[in-house]
Design a protein around this motif. Structure first.
Motif, PDB file in Angstrom:
ATOM      1  N   LYS A 112       0.808  -1.222   0.000  1.00 55.69           N
ATOM      2  CA  LYS A 112       0.000   0.000   0.000  1.00 55.69           C
ATOM      3  C   LYS A 112       0.839   1.268   0.000  1.00 55.69           C
ATOM      4  O   LYS A 112       0.336   2.352  -0.287  1.00 55.69           O
ATOM      5  CB  LYS A 112      -0.931   0.004   1.217  1.00 55.69           C
ATOM      6  CG  LYS A 112      -1.819  -1.230   1.324  1.00 55.69           C
ATOM      7  CD  LYS A 112      -2.664  -1.442   0.083  1.00 55.69           C
ATOM      8  CE  LYS A 112      -3.563  -2.664   0.233  1.00 55.69           C
ATOM      9  NZ  LYS A 112      -4.332  -2.954  -1.013  1.00 55.69           N
ATOM     10  N   LYS A 113       2.126   1.146   0.336  1.00 55.30           N
ATOM     11  CA  LYS A 113       3.014   2.307   0.369  1.00 55.30           C
ATOM     12  C   LYS A 113       4.338   1.947  -0.306  1.00 55.30           C
ATOM     13  O   LYS A 113       4.526   0.822  -0.772  1.00 55.30           O
ATOM     14  CB  LYS A 113       3.233   2.792   1.800  1.00 55.30           C
ATOM     15  CG  LYS A 113       1.985   3.372   2.455  1.00 55.30           C
ATOM     16  CD  LYS A 113       2.304   3.929   3.840  1.00 55.30           C
ATOM     17  CE  LYS A 113       1.067   4.542   4.493  1.00 55.30           C
ATOM     18  NZ  LYS A 113       1.375   5.115   5.834  1.00 55.30           N
ATOM     19  N   ALA A 114       5.259   2.895  -0.312  1.00 52.34           N
ATOM     20  CA  ALA A 114       6.515   2.759  -1.045  1.00 52.34           C
ATOM     21  C   ALA A 114       7.330   1.569  -0.563  1.00 52.34           C
ATOM     22  O   ALA A 114       7.392   1.272   0.640  1.00 52.34           O
ATOM     23  CB  ALA A 114       7.335   4.042  -0.908  1.00 52.34           C
ATOM     24  N   ILE A 115       7.985   0.910  -1.507  1.00 52.53           N
ATOM     25  CA  ILE A 115       8.903  -0.174  -1.185  1.00 52.53           C
ATOM     26  C   ILE A 115      10.146   0.406  -0.503  1.00 52.53           C
ATOM     27  O   ILE A 115      10.707   1.412  -0.937  1.00 52.53           O
ATOM     28  CB  ILE A 115       9.319  -0.931  -2.460  1.00 52.53           C
ATOM     29  CG1 ILE A 115       8.095  -1.526  -3.160  1.00 52.53           C
ATOM     30  CG2 ILE A 115      10.336  -2.021  -2.132  1.00 52.53           C
ATOM     31  CD1 ILE A 115       7.392  -2.607  -2.393  1.00 52.53           C
ATOM     32  N   SER A 116      10.589  -0.264   0.579  1.00 53.66           N
ATOM     33  CA  SER A 116      11.786   0.163   1.308  1.00 53.66           C
ATOM     34  C   SER A 116      12.989  -0.719   1.028  1.00 53.66           C
ATOM     35  O   SER A 116      14.128  -0.298   1.227  1.00 53.66           O
ATOM     36  CB  SER A 116      11.513   0.159   2.819  1.00 53.66           C
ATOM     37  OG  SER A 116      10.399   0.948   3.148  1.00 53.66           O
ATOM     38  N   GLY A 117      12.750  -1.962   0.589  1.00 52.38           N
ATOM     39  CA  GLY A 117      13.853  -2.861   0.316  1.00 52.38           C
ATOM     40  C   GLY A 117      13.346  -4.171  -0.258  1.00 52.38           C
ATOM     41  O   GLY A 117      12.200  -4.565  -0.034  1.00 52.38           O
ATOM     42  N   VAL A 118      14.222  -4.831  -1.003  1.00 53.83           N
ATOM     43  CA  VAL A 118      13.913  -6.129  -1.604  1.00 53.83           C
ATOM     44  C   VAL A 118      15.084  -7.062  -1.339  1.00 53.83           C
ATOM     45  O   VAL A 118      16.246  -6.668  -1.495  1.00 53.83           O
ATOM     46  CB  VAL A 118      13.678  -6.000  -3.128  1.00 53.83           C
ATOM     47  CG1 VAL A 118      13.342  -7.350  -3.734  1.00 53.83           C
ATOM     48  CG2 VAL A 118      12.572  -4.995  -3.414  1.00 53.83           C
ATOM     49  N   GLY A 119      14.780  -8.310  -0.934  1.00 55.25           N
ATOM     50  CA  GLY A 119      15.826  -9.274  -0.641  1.00 55.25           C
ATOM     51  C   GLY A 119      15.531 -10.627  -1.260  1.00 55.25           C
ATOM     52  O   GLY A 119      14.372 -11.047  -1.338  1.00 55.25           O
ATOM     53  N   SER A 124      16.942 -19.813  -1.625  1.00 54.98           N
ATOM     54  CA  SER A 124      15.494 -19.728  -1.470  1.00 54.98           C
ATOM     55  C   SER A 124      14.833 -19.411  -2.810  1.00 54.98           C
ATOM     56  O   SER A 124      15.411 -18.725  -3.655  1.00 54.98           O
ATOM     57  CB  SER A 124      15.124 -18.650  -0.452  1.00 54.98           C
ATOM     58  OG  SER A 124      13.725 -18.470  -0.377  1.00 54.98           O
ATOM     59  N   ASP A 125      13.619 -19.915  -3.011  1.00 48.95           N
ATOM     60  CA  ASP A 125      12.838 -19.546  -4.181  1.00 48.95           C
ATOM     61  C   ASP A 125      11.810 -18.490  -3.840  1.00 48.95           C
ATOM     62  O   ASP A 125      10.829 -18.308  -4.544  1.00 48.95           O
ATOM     63  CB  ASP A 125      12.158 -20.770  -4.799  1.00 48.95           C
ATOM     64  CG  ASP A 125      11.160 -21.423  -3.855  1.00 48.95           C
ATOM     65  OD1 ASP A 125      11.094 -21.012  -2.673  1.00 48.95           O
ATOM     66  OD2 ASP A 125      10.437 -22.342  -4.291  1.00 48.95           O
ATOM     67  N   LYS A 126      12.041 -17.766  -2.734  1.00 46.19           N
ATOM     68  CA  LYS A 126      11.137 -16.712  -2.273  1.00 46.19           C
ATOM     69  C   LYS A 126      11.832 -15.356  -2.336  1.00 46.19           C
ATOM     70  O   LYS A 126      13.008 -15.210  -1.979  1.00 46.19           O
ATOM     71  CB  LYS A 126      10.671 -16.981  -0.837  1.00 46.19           C
ATOM     72  CG  LYS A 126       9.976 -18.326  -0.632  1.00 46.19           C
ATOM     73  CD  LYS A 126       8.676 -18.407  -1.390  1.00 46.19           C
ATOM     74  CE  LYS A 126       7.873 -19.652  -1.007  1.00 46.19           C
ATOM     75  NZ  LYS A 126       8.561 -20.903  -1.357  1.00 46.19           N
ATOM     76  N   LEU A 127      11.082 -14.372  -2.799  1.00 41.90           N
ATOM     77  CA  LEU A 127      11.539 -12.983  -2.814  1.00 41.90           C
ATOM     78  C   LEU A 127      10.838 -12.242  -1.689  1.00 41.90           C
ATOM     79  O   LEU A 127       9.625 -12.380  -1.510  1.00 41.90           O
ATOM     80  CB  LEU A 127      11.212 -12.339  -4.155  1.00 41.90           C
ATOM     81  CG  LEU A 127      11.625 -10.878  -4.339  1.00 41.90           C
ATOM     82  CD1 LEU A 127      13.123 -10.778  -4.565  1.00 41.90           C
ATOM     83  CD2 LEU A 127      10.864 -10.247  -5.514  1.00 41.90           C
ATOM     84  N   TYR A 128      11.572 -11.435  -0.918  1.00 43.83           N
ATOM     85  CA  TYR A 128      11.024 -10.692   0.217  1.00 43.83           C
ATOM     86  C   TYR A 128      11.033  -9.201  -0.126  1.00 43.83           C
ATOM     87  O   TYR A 128      12.050  -8.644  -0.526  1.00 43.83           O
ATOM     88  CB  TYR A 128      11.852 -10.940   1.479  1.00 43.83           C
ATOM     89  CG  TYR A 128      11.730 -12.340   2.016  1.00 43.83           C
ATOM     90  CD1 TYR A 128      10.987 -12.606   3.164  1.00 43.83           C
ATOM     91  CD2 TYR A 128      12.353 -13.412   1.379  1.00 43.83           C
ATOM     92  CE1 TYR A 128      10.868 -13.902   3.664  1.00 43.83           C
ATOM     93  CE2 TYR A 128      12.234 -14.706   1.864  1.00 43.83           C
ATOM     94  CZ  TYR A 128      11.489 -14.938   3.008  1.00 43.83           C
ATOM     95  OH  TYR A 128      11.361 -16.225   3.495  1.00 43.83           O
ATOM     96  N   SER A 129       9.884  -8.550   0.038  1.00 39.00           N
ATOM     97  CA  SER A 129       9.794  -7.107  -0.185  1.00 39.00           C
ATOM     98  C   SER A 129       9.212  -6.447   1.064  1.00 39.00           C
ATOM     99  O   SER A 129       8.218  -6.911   1.625  1.00 39.00           O
ATOM    100  CB  SER A 129       8.914  -6.786  -1.400  1.00 39.00           C
ATOM    101  OG  SER A 129       7.594  -7.279  -1.236  1.00 39.00           O
TER     102      SER A 129
END
Length: 431
Positions: A112-119, A124-129
């Motif tokens: 709902k708001k701006a992305i602060s970081g992506v890992g 892992s086959d998972k992306l974390y935002s």
């Protein structure tokens, strides 16, 4: 190239039958208000480059001219009625010199708001935002879906991953997740000691470093004890919030930047500030360390390149003028293994440059400024922007193979557009 003059006076629309002015662009056409057909002034068609030419100086001293490209705001909102006849760009990227080396593959939406970081944790086959809405979304890279939403309890100022660990910067604390990459479960550690919002983090030699709103860099040492992270130092030198951290591993050097306009150089062996770089005239928003060079971006509209002299001190080597404020920097290799620099600017564009020449290769566009980058396998990379969207991109060797790397990584994402496709991947919350 033929020079084009622009008439700004009303006399350009004299009703008298004057000879056509073939070399003068109609100022009313530029504003979208010309009602004369035919008009004796120039209404450029697709055979003429309409955007203003802006000089760009490279490291080698040569001068190039690049068109100022503007994305159609109506196309972005899905309401442009001009189609192919629109004089603005209908694409999320523009490649210079017809070099189609990039492709947008998907858009991951839900925050709902701006992305602060992506890992992207190792193995892992998972992306974390993480976003300023206080949530971390976990994306299944195979299915392309959001499989989990985790509320962290506070505004996320930054998110990074290192190995199997995910670090989340929050007000007055850092949350650390040790992941089980097979099950997707995690063990959480709450690391206290930071003051106010944590804006930047870095990991180096078993230590976690976090820069905060109060201008202090907190340093924790990881251990196998019950208290897995122990505060060992608080580095104080900046007169404003710390916005970026970058580490030069081979020399155990930490760089920090701040709203005070300076870059501090720290010796991680003794945790002392050994130099202050003061070349910028405004907030230094981002840092990128690459081998012997340091890149710094600022709201003073410049990127500066620093190098180490024979005495071991950092000196300014080059200043690149961007024309608007720089908010984030990112570096990686292209499909041919050549180094490139991404420069995210306040005008919601990301400029892509070849290094070391600083020759502009492409421009990526977003609805709001991009503040988070993350590289992936096989030429993939991810951009997080101010709308809460994570876009998935790929380096390609040629247009025919643009999906080859991504298909092995995310087989089930469909309907991918080769020219800046706008595939929207819907989120699915797991309760």
């Amino acid at each position: 190239m033929m020079a084009l003059g622009i008439s700004n006076s009303r006399s350009g629309h004299n009703p008298c039958k004057l000879p056509p002015q073939k070399n003068v662009i109609c100022s009313f056409w530029l504003k979208g208000r010309c009602s004369r057909n035919p008009c004796r002034f120039l209404h450029p068609d697709t055979s003429i480059q309409q955007p203003t030419q802006v000089p760009n100086q490279h490291l080698d001293g040569s001068i190039k001219t690049q068109p100022h490209i503007t994305v159609c705001n109506y196309w972005v909102s899905g309401s442009c009625t001009y189609g192919d006849k629109c004089r603005y760009l209908h694409s999320w990227f523009h490649c210079d010199e017809d070099n189609r080396s990039l492709s947008m593959l998907a858009r991951l939406e839900g925050h709902k708001k701006a992305i602060s970081g992506v890992g992207l944790p190792s193995g892992s086959d998972k992306l974390y935002s993480g976003a300023k809405d206080g949530t971390v979304r976990v994306w299944d890279c195979i299915a392309g879906d959001c499989v989990k939403i985790i509320n962290t309890g506070g505004e996320i100022g930054c998110l990074i991953s290192d190995g199997r660990w995910v670090f989340i910067g929050l007000p007055n604390t850092v949350k650390v997740w040790k992941l089980d990459v097979i099950t997707g479960d995690y063990e959480e550690y709450v690391v206290d000691g930071a003051v106010r919002q944590v804006h930047a983090m870095a990991v180096c030699n078993g230590r976690l470093l976090a820069g905060s709103q109060d201008g202090v860099i907190s340093v924790w040492r990881g251990s196998c004890d019950v208290n897995a992270f122990q505060l060992v130092a608080s580095l104080e030198a900046h007169a404003g919030p710390v916005l970026s951290l970058s580490v030069q591993l081979d020399r155990s050097i930490l760089f920090s930047s701040s709203t005070d306009g300076t870059i501090k150089v720290w010796d991680l062996n003794n945790l002392q500030c050994i130099q202050t770089l003061s070349g910028h005239k405004d907030t230094v928003t981002c840092l990128l360390c690459s081998n012997e060079f340091l890149f710094s971006g600022s709201l003073d509209n410049t990127i500066k390149v620093w190098f180490t002299n024979q005495a071991g001190c950092f000196e300014l080597a080059y200043t690149h003028e961007e024309g608007c404020g720089v908010v984030a920097l990112f570096g990686m290799a292209d499909a041919d293994g050549k180094p490139v620099l991404f420069s995210s600017c306040k005008d919601s564009s990301v400029r892509v440059y070849d290094l070391p020449s600083f020759k502009k290769r492409a421009t990526l566009f977003s609805r709001k400024e991009v503040v988070a980058f993350q590289s992936g396998p096989g030429g993939l990379f991810f951009l997080g922007d101010g709308t809460g969207t994570v876009s998935v991109w790929n380096w390609i060797a040629d247009q025919e193979t643009c999906l080859s790397n991504f298909s092995a990584f995310c087989d089930r994402i469909e309907d991918i557009g080769v020219q800046g496709g706008d595939t929207k991947v819907k989120d699915r919350e797991v309760k």
